[in-house]
Design a protein around this motif. Structure first.
Motif, PDB file in Angstrom:
ATOM      1  N   PRO A  82       0.525  -1.483   0.060  1.00  0.00           N
ATOM      2  CA  PRO A  82      -0.175  -0.120  -0.122  1.00  0.00           C
ATOM      3  C   PRO A  82       1.171   1.009  -0.245  1.00  0.00           C
ATOM      4  CG  PRO A  82      -0.812  -0.972   1.846  1.00  0.00           C
ATOM      5  CD  PRO A  82       0.602  -2.148   1.355  1.00  0.00           C
ATOM      6  N   LYS A  83       1.968   1.130   0.785  1.00  0.00           N
ATOM      7  CA  LYS A  83       2.937   2.185   0.586  1.00  0.00           C
ATOM      8  C   LYS A  83       3.109   2.723  -0.464  1.00  0.00           C
ATOM      9  CE  LYS A  83       6.409   4.948   2.673  1.00  0.00           C
ATOM     10  NZ  LYS A  83       6.291   6.172   2.077  1.00  0.00           N
ATOM     11  N   LEU A  84       3.210   1.640  -1.819  1.00  0.00           N
ATOM     12  CA  LEU A  84       3.535   2.155  -3.205  1.00  0.00           C
ATOM     13  C   LEU A  84       2.227   3.408  -3.873  1.00  0.00           C
ATOM     14  CD1 LEU A  84       4.670  -0.891  -5.020  1.00  0.00           C
ATOM     15  CD2 LEU A  84       6.411   1.094  -4.088  1.00  0.00           C
ATOM     16  N   ILE A  85       1.135   2.678  -3.103  1.00  0.00           N
ATOM     17  CA  ILE A  85      -0.364   4.171  -3.971  1.00  0.00           C
ATOM     18  C   ILE A  85      -0.085   5.246  -3.076  1.00  0.00           C
ATOM     19  CG2 ILE A  85      -2.780   3.663  -3.476  1.00  0.00           C
ATOM     20  CD1 ILE A  85      -1.846   2.312  -5.318  1.00  0.00           C
ATOM     21  N   SER A  86       0.341   5.039  -1.370  1.00  0.00           N
ATOM     22  CA  SER A  86       0.691   6.018  -1.209  1.00  0.00           C
ATOM     23  C   SER A  86       1.370   7.242  -1.042  1.00  0.00           C
ATOM     24  CB  SER A  86       0.401   6.220   0.606  1.00  0.00           C
ATOM     25  OG  SER A  86       2.146   5.693   0.665  1.00  0.00           O
ATOM     26  N   ASP A  87       2.277   6.908  -1.926  1.00  0.00           N
ATOM     27  CA  ASP A  87       3.237   7.464  -2.688  1.00  0.00           C
ATOM     28  C   ASP A  87       3.254   8.002  -4.163  1.00  0.00           C
ATOM     29  OD1 ASP A  87       5.598   7.019  -0.635  1.00  0.00           O
ATOM     30  OD2 ASP A  87       6.428   5.715  -1.562  1.00  0.00           O
ATOM     31  N   ALA A  88       2.246   6.720  -4.793  1.00  0.00           N
ATOM     32  CA  ALA A  88       1.535   8.136  -5.872  1.00  0.00           C
ATOM     33  C   ALA A  88       0.602   8.918  -5.711  1.00  0.00           C
ATOM     34  CB  ALA A  88       0.967   6.881  -6.727  1.00  0.00           C
ATOM     35  N   CYS A 108      -9.019   6.912  -1.296  1.00  0.00           N
ATOM     36  CA  CYS A 108      -8.301   6.048  -0.743  1.00  0.00           C
ATOM     37  C   CYS A 108      -7.787   6.658   0.799  1.00  0.00           C
ATOM     38  CB  CYS A 108      -6.743   5.315  -1.164  1.00  0.00           C
ATOM     39  SG  CYS A 108      -7.329   4.546  -2.570  1.00  0.00           S
ATOM     40  N   LEU A 109      -7.127   8.015   0.737  1.00  0.00           N
ATOM     41  CA  LEU A 109      -6.834   8.703   2.039  1.00  0.00           C
ATOM     42  C   LEU A 109      -6.996   8.810   2.866  1.00  0.00           C
ATOM     43  CD1 LEU A 109      -5.976  12.363  -0.104  1.00  0.00           C
ATOM     44  CD2 LEU A 109      -4.237  10.772   0.936  1.00  0.00           C
ATOM     45  N   PRO A 110      -8.357   8.645   2.882  1.00  0.00           N
ATOM     46  CA  PRO A 110      -8.507   8.748   4.602  1.00  0.00           C
ATOM     47  C   PRO A 110      -9.176   6.982   4.976  1.00  0.00           C
ATOM     48  CG  PRO A 110     -10.324   9.486   2.905  1.00  0.00           C
ATOM     49  CD  PRO A 110     -10.104   8.657   2.031  1.00  0.00           C
ATOM     50  N   HIS A 111      -8.412   6.432   4.277  1.00  0.00           N
ATOM     51  CA  HIS A 111      -8.014   4.613   4.528  1.00  0.00           C
ATOM     52  C   HIS A 111      -6.598   4.431   5.166  1.00  0.00           C
ATOM     53  CE1 HIS A 111     -11.980   3.795   3.766  1.00  0.00           C
ATOM     54  NE2 HIS A 111     -11.893   3.822   2.411  1.00  0.00           N
ATOM     55  N   PHE A 112      -5.430   5.150   5.222  1.00  0.00           N
ATOM     56  CA  PHE A 112      -4.635   4.967   5.101  1.00  0.00           C
ATOM     57  C   PHE A 112      -3.868   5.348   7.043  1.00  0.00           C
ATOM     58  CE2 PHE A 112      -3.332   5.806   0.616  1.00  0.00           C
ATOM     59  CZ  PHE A 112      -3.079   4.118   0.735  1.00  0.00           C
ATOM     60  N   PRO A 113      -2.812   4.942   7.465  1.00  0.00           N
ATOM     61  CA  PRO A 113      -2.296   4.741   8.519  1.00  0.00           C
ATOM     62  C   PRO A 113      -1.688   6.786   8.625  1.00  0.00           C
ATOM     63  CG  PRO A 113      -2.024   2.863   8.395  1.00  0.00           C
ATOM     64  CD  PRO A 113      -3.010   3.194   6.828  1.00  0.00           C
ATOM     65  N   GLU A 114      -1.700   6.909   9.274  1.00  0.00           N
ATOM     66  CA  GLU A 114      -1.374   8.472   9.820  1.00  0.00           C
ATOM     67  C   GLU A 114       0.540   8.375   9.234  1.00  0.00           C
ATOM     68  OE1 GLU A 114       0.067  11.803  12.952  1.00  0.00           O
ATOM     69  OE2 GLU A 114      -1.686  10.935  12.433  1.00  0.00           O
ATOM     70  N   GLU A 115       1.145   6.739   9.297  1.00  0.00           N
ATOM     71  CA  GLU A 115       2.394   6.586   8.907  1.00  0.00           C
ATOM     72  C   GLU A 115       2.651   6.674   7.641  1.00  0.00           C
ATOM     73  OE1 GLU A 115       3.942   2.247  10.180  1.00  0.00           O
ATOM     74  OE2 GLU A 115       1.285   2.696  11.153  1.00  0.00           O
ATOM     75  N   TYR A 116       2.139   6.305   7.022  1.00  0.00           N
ATOM     76  CA  TYR A 116       1.977   6.868   5.372  1.00  0.00           C
ATOM     77  C   TYR A 116       1.796   8.025   4.876  1.00  0.00           C
ATOM     78  CZ  TYR A 116       1.449   1.973   4.537  1.00  0.00           C
ATOM     79  OH  TYR A 116       1.825   0.184   4.752  1.00  0.00           O
ATOM     80  N   MET A 117       1.510   8.807   5.987  1.00  0.00           N
ATOM     81  CA  MET A 117       1.886  10.287   4.789  1.00  0.00           C
ATOM     82  C   MET A 117       2.402  10.931   6.037  1.00  0.00           C
ATOM     83  SD  MET A 117      -0.954   9.920   2.620  1.00  0.00           S
ATOM     84  CE  MET A 117      -1.550   9.696   1.880  1.00  0.00           C
ATOM     85  N   GLN A 118       2.817  10.314   6.155  1.00  0.00           N
ATOM     86  CA  GLN A 118       4.032  12.067   7.076  1.00  0.00           C
ATOM     87  C   GLN A 118       5.460  11.411   6.245  1.00  0.00           C
ATOM     88  OE1 GLN A 118       5.240   9.548  10.772  1.00  0.00           O
ATOM     89  NE2 GLN A 118       3.885  10.314  11.932  1.00  0.00           N
ATOM     90  N   GLY A 119       5.709  10.796   5.017  1.00  0.00           N
ATOM     91  CA  GLY A 119       6.610  10.996   4.146  1.00  0.00           C
ATOM     92  C   GLY A 119       7.589  11.091   4.555  1.00  0.00           C
ATOM     93  N   GLY A 120       9.241  11.237   4.094  1.00  0.00           N
ATOM     94  CA  GLY A 120      10.961  11.698   4.925  1.00  0.00           C
ATOM     95  C   GLY A 120      11.081  10.758   5.333  1.00  0.00           C
ATOM     96  N   ARG A 121      12.191  10.790   5.771  1.00  0.00           N
ATOM     97  CA  ARG A 121      13.182   9.498   5.729  1.00  0.00           C
ATOM     98  C   ARG A 121      12.179   8.355   6.886  1.00  0.00           C
ATOM     99  NH1 ARG A 121      16.031   7.954   2.782  1.00  0.00           N
ATOM    100  NH2 ARG A 121      18.715   8.546   2.318  1.00  0.00           N
ATOM    101  N   GLY A 122      11.203   8.624   7.812  1.00  0.00           N
ATOM    102  CA  GLY A 122      11.112   8.041   9.040  1.00  0.00           C
ATOM    103  C   GLY A 122      10.118   6.907   8.209  1.00  0.00           C
ATOM    104  N   ALA A 123       9.257   7.416   7.221  1.00  0.00           N
ATOM    105  CA  ALA A 123       8.782   6.329   6.678  1.00  0.00           C
ATOM    106  C   ALA A 123       8.743   5.450   5.220  1.00  0.00           C
ATOM    107  CB  ALA A 123       7.890   7.008   5.813  1.00  0.00           C
ATOM    108  N   GLN A 124      10.673   6.213   5.089  1.00  0.00           N
ATOM    109  CA  GLN A 124      11.168   5.028   3.392  1.00  0.00           C
ATOM    110  C   GLN A 124      12.136   3.904   4.711  1.00  0.00           C
ATOM    111  OE1 GLN A 124      13.359   7.986   1.967  1.00  0.00           O
ATOM    112  NE2 GLN A 124      12.034   8.270   0.528  1.00  0.00           N
ATOM    113  N   ASN A 125      12.310   4.281   6.170  1.00  0.00           N
ATOM    114  CA  ASN A 125      13.258   3.100   6.962  1.00  0.00           C
ATOM    115  C   ASN A 125      11.850   2.385   7.305  1.00  0.00           C
ATOM    116  OD1 ASN A 125      15.621   4.151   5.833  1.00  0.00           O
ATOM    117  ND2 ASN A 125      15.644   5.743   7.323  1.00  0.00           N
TER     118      ASN A 125
END
Length: 158
Positions: A82-88, A108-125
């Motif tokens: 799902p992270k690929l969709i939030s990134d798109a 789809c936006l309302p369905h994502f956990p908050e960690e997906y929408m933070q972006g930045g290095r933390g979400a990638q790691n």
């Protein structure tokens, strides 16, 4: 000068040709494993498929041609993670997307956990493998093969 540079660079470039792989690896084993979608993937899949744009495409009305392929691509990405969709979605919102707009992504936006929408290095790691059925199965398989069976693993992803 260019051939000398190429010769020097080739000493540091690893190209895995079929001949090299056949000489050093056991025969390739292909195993097809079917993985269930996680609840998040299932919700997002239903959201995309139930969107007004997708329903219009199924009826053959609207600007269906471009959106069909991009929507199929988005569904394939969703089945991977799902992270690929939030990134798109974030790329589309920022205007950085080179892909055609896929139908139903904005729903789809309302369905994502908050960690997906933070972006930045933390979400990638944070691999968030528990949000992807395929990644969860792969993680378990790799653990068993490497730690319990002591197998060496070559993983190729296309």
């Amino acid at each position: 000068a260019q051939s000398a540079l190429s010769a020097m660079a080739n000493n540091f470039i690893l190209r895995r040709t079929n001949e090299l792989l056949q000489a050093h690896l056991p025969p390739k084993t292909i195993q097809v494993v079917c993985c269930k979608l996680t609840p998040l993937q299932h919700t997002l899949y239903k959201t995309i498929c139930g969107s007004k744009d997708v329903l219009r495409m199924c009826k053959g009305t609207g600007k269906a041609t471009k959106m069909v392929l991009s929507t199929i691509t988005a569904l394939k990405k969703l089945c991977n993670h799902p992270k690929l969709i939030s990134d798109a979605i974030r790329a589309q919102q920022a205007g950085n997307s080179t892909e055609s707009s896929a139908a139903g992504l904005e729903d789809c936006l309302p369905h994502f956990p908050e960690e997906y929408m933070q972006g930045g290095r933390g979400a990638q790691n944070n691999p968030m493998s528990h949000h992807s059925g395929k990644m969860a199965v792969l993680e378990k398989m790799l653990h068993i093969l490497y730690h319990e069976k002591k197998e060496r693993i070559v993983l190729i992803s296309n």
